[in-house]
Motif scaffolding. Structure first.
Motif, PDB file in Angstrom:
ATOM      1  N   ILE A   1       0.868  -1.192   0.000  1.00 23.21           N
ATOM      2  CA  ILE A   1       0.000   0.000   0.000  1.00 23.21           C
ATOM      3  C   ILE A   1       0.897   1.232   0.000  1.00 23.21           C
ATOM      4  CG2 ILE A   1      -1.679   1.358   1.322  1.00 23.21           C
ATOM      5  CD1 ILE A   1      -3.019  -1.184   2.167  1.00 23.21           C
ATOM      6  N   LEU A   2       0.588   2.160  -0.908  1.00 20.12           N
ATOM      7  CA  LEU A   2       1.417   3.365  -1.028  1.00 20.12           C
ATOM      8  C   LEU A   2       0.633   4.608  -0.643  1.00 20.12           C
ATOM      9  CD1 LEU A   2       1.914   1.710  -4.120  1.00 20.12           C
ATOM     10  CD2 LEU A   2       3.889   3.120  -3.779  1.00 20.12           C
ATOM     11  N   CYS A   3       1.336   5.566  -0.079  1.00 18.00           N
ATOM     12  CA  CYS A   3       0.749   6.896   0.133  1.00 18.00           C
ATOM     13  C   CYS A   3       1.885   7.893  -0.127  1.00 18.00           C
ATOM     14  CB  CYS A   3       0.205   7.025   1.550  1.00 18.00           C
ATOM     15  SG  CYS A   3      -0.639   8.589   1.827  1.00 18.00           S
ATOM     16  N   VAL A   4       1.848   8.515  -1.286  1.00 16.55           N
ATOM     17  CA  VAL A   4       2.961   9.342  -1.732  1.00 16.55           C
ATOM     18  C   VAL A   4       2.542  10.813  -1.740  1.00 16.55           C
ATOM     19  CG1 VAL A   4       4.459   9.854  -3.699  1.00 16.55           C
ATOM     20  CG2 VAL A   4       3.979   7.485  -3.085  1.00 16.55           C
ATOM     21  N   GLN A   5       3.189  11.585  -0.910  1.00 15.27           N
ATOM     22  CA  GLN A   5       2.948  13.032  -0.820  1.00 15.27           C
ATOM     23  C   GLN A   5       1.505  13.384  -0.517  1.00 15.27           C
ATOM     24  OE1 GLN A   5       4.919  15.182  -4.065  1.00 15.27           O
ATOM     25  NE2 GLN A   5       6.273  13.433  -4.211  1.00 15.27           N
TER      26      GLN A   5
ATOM     27  N   LEU B   1       5.689   5.026   2.210  1.00 12.13           N
ATOM     28  CA  LEU B   1       5.306   6.425   2.423  1.00 12.13           C
ATOM     29  C   LEU B   1       6.391   7.350   1.879  1.00 12.13           C
ATOM     30  CD1 LEU B   1       4.312   6.156   6.215  1.00 12.13           C
ATOM     31  CD2 LEU B   1       2.780   5.948   4.250  1.00 12.13           C
ATOM     32  N   ALA B   2       5.972   8.413   1.215  1.00  7.88           N
ATOM     33  CA  ALA B   2       6.907   9.481   0.840  1.00  7.88           C
ATOM     34  C   ALA B   2       6.274  10.778   1.310  1.00  7.88           C
ATOM     35  CB  ALA B   2       7.131   9.496  -0.660  1.00  7.88           C
ATOM     36  N   VAL B   3       6.962  11.463   2.200  1.00  2.00           N
ATOM     37  CA  VAL B   3       6.390  12.643   2.861  1.00  2.00           C
ATOM     38  C   VAL B   3       7.458  13.724   2.947  1.00  2.00           C
ATOM     39  CG1 VAL B   3       5.331  13.484   4.998  1.00  2.00           C
ATOM     40  CG2 VAL B   3       4.906  11.156   4.276  1.00  2.00           C
ATOM     41  N   LYS B   4       7.013  14.955   2.813  1.00  2.16           N
ATOM     42  CA  LYS B   4       7.945  16.082   2.949  1.00  2.16           C
ATOM     43  C   LYS B   4       8.506  16.126   4.379  1.00  2.16           C
ATOM     44  CE  LYS B   4       7.464  19.857   0.224  1.00  2.16           C
ATOM     45  NZ  LYS B   4       6.842  21.076  -0.288  1.00  2.16           N
TER      46      LYS B   4
ATOM     47  N   TYR C   1      12.879   0.380   6.267  1.00  4.91           N
ATOM     48  CA  TYR C   1      13.687   1.167   5.326  1.00  4.91           C
ATOM     49  C   TYR C   1      13.356   2.636   5.542  1.00  4.91           C
ATOM     50  CZ  TYR C   1      15.013   3.180   0.754  1.00  4.91           C
ATOM     51  OH  TYR C   1      15.550   3.942  -0.256  1.00  4.91           O
ATOM     52  N   MET C   2      14.386   3.458   5.676  1.00  4.36           N
ATOM     53  CA  MET C   2      14.132   4.897   5.772  1.00  4.36           C
ATOM     54  C   MET C   2      15.210   5.637   4.991  1.00  4.36           C
ATOM     55  SD  MET C   2      14.008   7.644   8.872  1.00  4.36           S
ATOM     56  CE  MET C   2      12.776   6.968   9.919  1.00  4.36           C
ATOM     57  N   ASP C   3      14.784   6.495   4.089  1.00 15.54           N
ATOM     58  CA  ASP C   3      15.723   7.272   3.279  1.00 15.54           C
ATOM     59  C   ASP C   3      15.377   8.753   3.454  1.00 15.54           C
ATOM     60  OD1 ASP C   3      17.607   8.021   1.424  1.00 15.54           O
ATOM     61  OD2 ASP C   3      16.344   7.590  -0.313  1.00 15.54           O
ATOM     62  N   VAL C   4      16.328   9.504   3.990  1.00 16.23           N
ATOM     63  CA  VAL C   4      16.092  10.917   4.298  1.00 16.23           C
ATOM     64  C   VAL C   4      17.016  11.768   3.422  1.00 16.23           C
ATOM     65  CG1 VAL C   4      16.090  12.631   6.148  1.00 16.23           C
ATOM     66  CG2 VAL C   4      15.568  10.259   6.680  1.00 16.23           C
ATOM     67  N   ASP C   5      16.459  12.739   2.729  1.00 15.13           N
ATOM     68  CA  ASP C   5      17.270  13.540   1.796  1.00 15.13           C
ATOM     69  C   ASP C   5      18.136  14.589   2.502  1.00 15.13           C
ATOM     70  OD1 ASP C   5      16.138  12.121  -0.224  1.00 15.13           O
ATOM     71  OD2 ASP C   5      14.543  13.580  -0.584  1.00 15.13           O
ATOM     72  N   GLU C   6      17.699  14.977   3.694  1.00 11.34           N
ATOM     73  CA  GLU C   6      18.428  15.955   4.498  1.00 11.34           C
ATOM     74  C   GLU C   6      19.863  15.452   4.713  1.00 11.34           C
ATOM     75  OE1 GLU C   6      16.567  15.812   8.262  1.00 11.34           O
ATOM     76  OE2 GLU C   6      16.810  17.931   8.674  1.00 11.34           O
TER      77      GLU C   6
ATOM     78  N   HIS D   1      13.940  16.533  -0.691  1.00 13.55           N
ATOM     79  CA  HIS D   1      13.419  17.123   0.562  1.00 13.55           C
ATOM     80  C   HIS D   1      12.381  16.224   1.220  1.00 13.55           C
ATOM     81  CE1 HIS D   1      13.337  20.576  -2.499  1.00 13.55           C
ATOM     82  NE2 HIS D   1      14.591  20.280  -2.230  1.00 13.55           N
ATOM     83  N   HIS D   2      12.449  14.945   0.944  1.00 12.61           N
ATOM     84  CA  HIS D   2      11.437  14.039   1.475  1.00 12.61           C
ATOM     85  C   HIS D   2      12.030  12.995   2.420  1.00 12.61           C
ATOM     86  CE1 HIS D   2       8.978  15.802  -1.642  1.00 12.61           C
ATOM     87  NE2 HIS D   2       7.939  15.165  -1.157  1.00 12.61           N
ATOM     88  N   VAL D   3      11.129  12.302   3.051  1.00 10.07           N
ATOM     89  CA  VAL D   3      11.470  11.088   3.796  1.00 10.07           C
ATOM     90  C   VAL D   3      10.727   9.967   3.095  1.00 10.07           C
ATOM     91  CG1 VAL D   3      11.426   9.945   6.036  1.00 10.07           C
ATOM     92  CG2 VAL D   3      11.208  12.430   5.919  1.00 10.07           C
ATOM     93  N   ARG D   4      11.409   8.896   2.783  1.00  8.75           N
ATOM     94  CA  ARG D   4      10.736   7.723   2.225  1.00  8.75           C
ATOM     95  C   ARG D   4      10.888   6.582   3.229  1.00  8.75           C
ATOM     96  NH1 ARG D   4      12.634  10.751  -1.565  1.00  8.75           N
ATOM     97  NH2 ARG D   4      14.731  10.056  -1.050  1.00  8.75           N
ATOM     98  N   ILE D   5       9.757   6.003   3.556  1.00  2.92           N
ATOM     99  CA  ILE D   5       9.747   4.931   4.559  1.00  2.92           C
ATOM    100  C   ILE D   5       9.044   3.712   3.989  1.00  2.92           C
ATOM    101  CG2 ILE D   5       8.333   4.293   6.579  1.00  2.92           C
ATOM    102  CD1 ILE D   5       9.468   6.575   8.109  1.00  2.92           C
ATOM    103  N   VAL D   6       9.606   2.543   4.256  1.00  5.73           N
ATOM    104  CA  VAL D   6       8.874   1.303   4.029  1.00  5.73           C
ATOM    105  C   VAL D   6       8.679   0.686   5.407  1.00  5.73           C
ATOM    106  CG1 VAL D   6       8.815  -0.929   2.873  1.00  5.73           C
ATOM    107  CG2 VAL D   6      10.056   0.973   1.815  1.00  5.73           C
TER     108      VAL D   6
END
Ligand SMILES: [Zn+2]
Length: 327
Positions: free
Chosen positions: A173-177, A204-207, A249-254, A272-277
């Motif tokens: 299940i995805l929820c992007v922005q 999830l991909a969230v600012k 999984y967590m990928d942070v652009d900061e 500028h996002h955080v991507r989480i699985v």
């Protein structure tokens, strides 16, 4: 066109969406377009959100009649959502990017995107993984029609309202922005928990609000009434945990350098996002709300500190200074 009269709306106070707490500190009183919007941080779990805020009915009115106008005023351009084809192609690249970066967690089976827009993300994912069964949920009529024309089955509506006659549990299940637009993001994650199979994943991909305000140089520049919640990587992880997920999984652009950001952009992912699985568990993880996280987040968002990071890291005007100091 008639103005949206935010000042006349009756605002309501809410409790924290993550920890149900009611002890908050106000960190900003203005929005980017100069409305009197109060932004608070929860002293228990550090979630940042608008409080008090408009009622669900007023938010509905805002989205139905004023959202695009307001956003285009902020961005000083017509938002790309009006261009369905462009929206689809960008999202398609993003879908392929999800497979490149997070593909190990994407399992064959029913894949649902909540707030799926023109269906581009799902379409791009299936180009790489032909065994995915796609289902979009999207409130906009134009966008859901476009997705169906492209062969991405899409139900029109909000996830809370649509009746899905699913023959099987979902694997992805995805929820992007979209998560920071929801009035109750925990409800979305609990819904995803019910809809996913045992070992399913939510993507999830969230600012990242901390990254956003540091790049902008001021807190109010990151406040807009349609971003009801303002997540940091830490609070997004906590939200997943209280809803019965484990972040795998967590990928942070900061903190990434320009070169890495460029490569990532070329692969279709936003910055500028955080991507989480997060993996579905059968019980929720014991929540650990640390006072130290609140103190750290509070300090990072102290206006002078935000300005300092902006000048030394992001401002074009002070690029010469960074060059001189080799930073
Ligand atoms: Zn809280």
């Amino acid at each position: 066109m008639e103005e949206f009269k935010y000042k006349e709306k009756k605002l309501e106070s809410i409790k924290c969406n993550i920890c149900d707490g009611v002890d908050f500190e106000t960190i900003e009183n203005k929005s980017v377009n100069n409305l009197d919007v109060q932004t608070v941080i929860c002293k228990k779990c550090s979630l940042i959100f608008i409080n008090p805020r408009m009622s669900a009915k007023d938010y509905d009115e805002y989205y139905m009649r004023f959202y695009r106008k307001d956003r285009s005023e902020i961005k000083q351009k017509i938002i790309e959502k009006n261009n369905l084809e462009k929206n689809f192609e960008n999202a398609r690249r993003f879908g392929k990017g999800i497979i490149s970066y997070m593909g190990e967690f994407v399992k064959d089976g029913l894949t649902i995107d909540v707030g799926s827009s023109t269906g581009g993300i799902l379409y791009g994912m299936r180009e790489c993984r032909p065994n995915l069964k796609l289902l979009g949920i999207e409130p906009s009529t134009d966008e859901s029609n476009y997705a169906n024309k492209k062969g991405v089955e899409t139900v029109r509506g909000l996830f809370e309202d649509v009746k899905l006659d699913l023959k099987e549990k979902a694997t992805n299940i995805l929820c992007v922005q979209s998560l920071n637009h929801l009035l109750d993001p925990k409800k979305f994650l609990l819904w995803a928990h019910d809809t996913l199979q045992d070992d399913g994943h939510v993507f999830l991909a969230v600012k990242n609000w901390r990254h956003q305000v540091r790049r902008a140089g001021s807190l109010h520049l990151g406040v807009q009434i349609d971003h009801v919640y303002m997540f940091t990587p830490e609070t997004l992880k906590l939200l997943c945990e209280v809803a019965g997920f484990q972040v795998v999984y967590m990928d942070v652009d900061e903190g990434k350098n320009r070169e890495d950001i460029k490569i990532q952009k070329n692969n279709g992912l936003n910055t500028h996002h955080v991507r989480i699985v997060a993996k579905r568990l059968n019980s929720s993880l014991k929540s650990d709300f640390k006072k130290s996280l609140y103190l750290k987040t509070r300090m990072e968002l102290f206006p002078l500190f935000v300005k300092f990071v902006y000048i030394f890291k992001y401002s074009h005007r002070f690029a010469f200074l960074r060059k001189m100091l080799h930073i």
